[in-house]
Design an enzyme around this catalytic site. Sequence first.
Site, PDB file in Angstrom:
ATOM      1  N   CYS A 141       0.825  -1.219   0.000  1.00  0.00           N
ATOM      2  CA  CYS A 141       0.000   0.000   0.000  1.00  0.00           C
ATOM      3  C   CYS A 141       0.853   1.261   0.000  1.00  0.00           C
ATOM      4  CB  CYS A 141      -0.925  -0.005   1.209  1.00  0.00           C
ATOM      5  SG  CYS A 141      -2.116  -1.357   1.194  1.00  0.00           S
ATOM      6  N   SER A 167       7.546  -4.968  10.903  1.00  0.00           N
ATOM      7  CA  SER A 167       7.943  -6.305  10.466  1.00  0.00           C
ATOM      8  C   SER A 167       7.251  -6.775   9.199  1.00  0.00           C
ATOM      9  CB  SER A 167       7.661  -7.314  11.591  1.00  0.00           C
ATOM     10  OG  SER A 167       6.271  -7.333  11.909  1.00  0.00           O
TER      11      SER A 167
END
Length: 491
Positions: A101, A166
């Site tokens: 995104c 992460s």
Amino acid sequence: MTSWRAVWCRSRTSPPGNRSKPRWTVLPRGLRHRCDRADTARMTDAAGFRESPRYAVVGASHQTADAAFRDRLFVDDEGRAGMLAKLRDSDIRQAVILSTCDRVEFHLALSDPEQGVRMVEDVVAECTGRRRNAVEEQLFRRYDQDAVRHIFRVACALESQVVGESQVLGQVKHAFAQSRDVEMIGADLDTLYQATFSLAKQVRTETRIGEGAVTVASAAVQIARDLHGDPAKIRLLVIGLGDTGALLLEQFRLAGVQECVLTGPSRRTERAAGRAQCHFTPFDSLPDALAEADAVITASGSGRFLVDRALAAGALRQRRGLPIILFDCGSPEDVDPAVDDLDGAFRYTLADLERMAREGKFGRHEQANDAARMVDERVVSFQKSLAAQEGVPGLVALRQHFEDVRRHVIEHHANADAEEATRLLINHLLHSPSKVLRDVAAQGGVADLRDTITVNRVVARLFNLRLEDSAGGQFDGESNGEGRKDDGSVE
């Protein structure tokens, strides 16, 4: 383990068999790379040696492109396979497409990266329906060492909005696996990505950078808990598909939030809601969704305020005094700062959360600096390893050539004594290079003269010789190829 280049050289020189069929070459870690005769021609020069790999990155990120462009460029797994096929049709044989995104990037390995980037720009223009010049303005480009450093930094989450998160490493691994599945990974990208994964693991192990990302998200959860109590009773609204929003959503889920609604202006929102196991509501229904939410996460970065003062005021009226928290993770911001003037509305930007995390736990910037230093060190070692590997094929070929000449002398002069045999051996070994050097010198052009000088300096360094040029200067095998005058000064 046998190196890829050694395997490839054996494959190139082995009997071709059925020349109409491509040949499979066994690569390290079980990787298989399809290499047909056309690919082989592209990968080697006229002398039969493999060209040095060059890397390039071209893409759009939250730092360089607006959300609308990134949304049009975004590709899911199915679309990624189609776009990789377009790149292959454009004569790009090694590529990885990282699509999240916050960023869409093309990682390439090829002999002419500038030309490869132009090909990618053509594909991007076609896929987004925008003019070429409009596409160029939204894209960033990195080449060679800068490209390697960028890929390292992305995988280590140093380029993420929340440093140390992460998710991006998993996204990088997934993108690599998809390219491998459609045979768009060759030895060059495999070598680079194995180094990338190793570095990312080292950064996670030897620094606390990952704790910082969790701390930022945990700060948001704690704020919501302080205001609304039990997270299991908090109704959460997520607006937009940014990676930072997904990070906060994950932390809220771990804290016990059960009711979550996802909305946003992107055409991909409904599908993303299904993957995230959230309820979906159309973006047109944002006023009602906002009124029902106790906590809101915005992560669109569309360049316009998705929640302005009037919209927030209307939601507060419907809530009849119940407060609402808005975590603005957009870049640029999604929530109008004027919302701060409303009683019952509490707006926190990503910078606010980062500041609270630093004050509450540890200096995350120090951890990021340690990780960045590790990245820079790995870039240097990676470049050195490539340079060392590039010298191997030449040495192998030179040794084989010497051996062939030695056998030729023995076979054709079996009765020669040691002195005669060694003289013949020297003559045979020097015949071809002597002829080439004389031919180059006879050309007389400036470029040919530079070639002669370069060859002489390389020869001096390889065999530790001391040579004298036409101007009376000297250079030797210990001078790193620089001309050295009799008085010891460097030209």
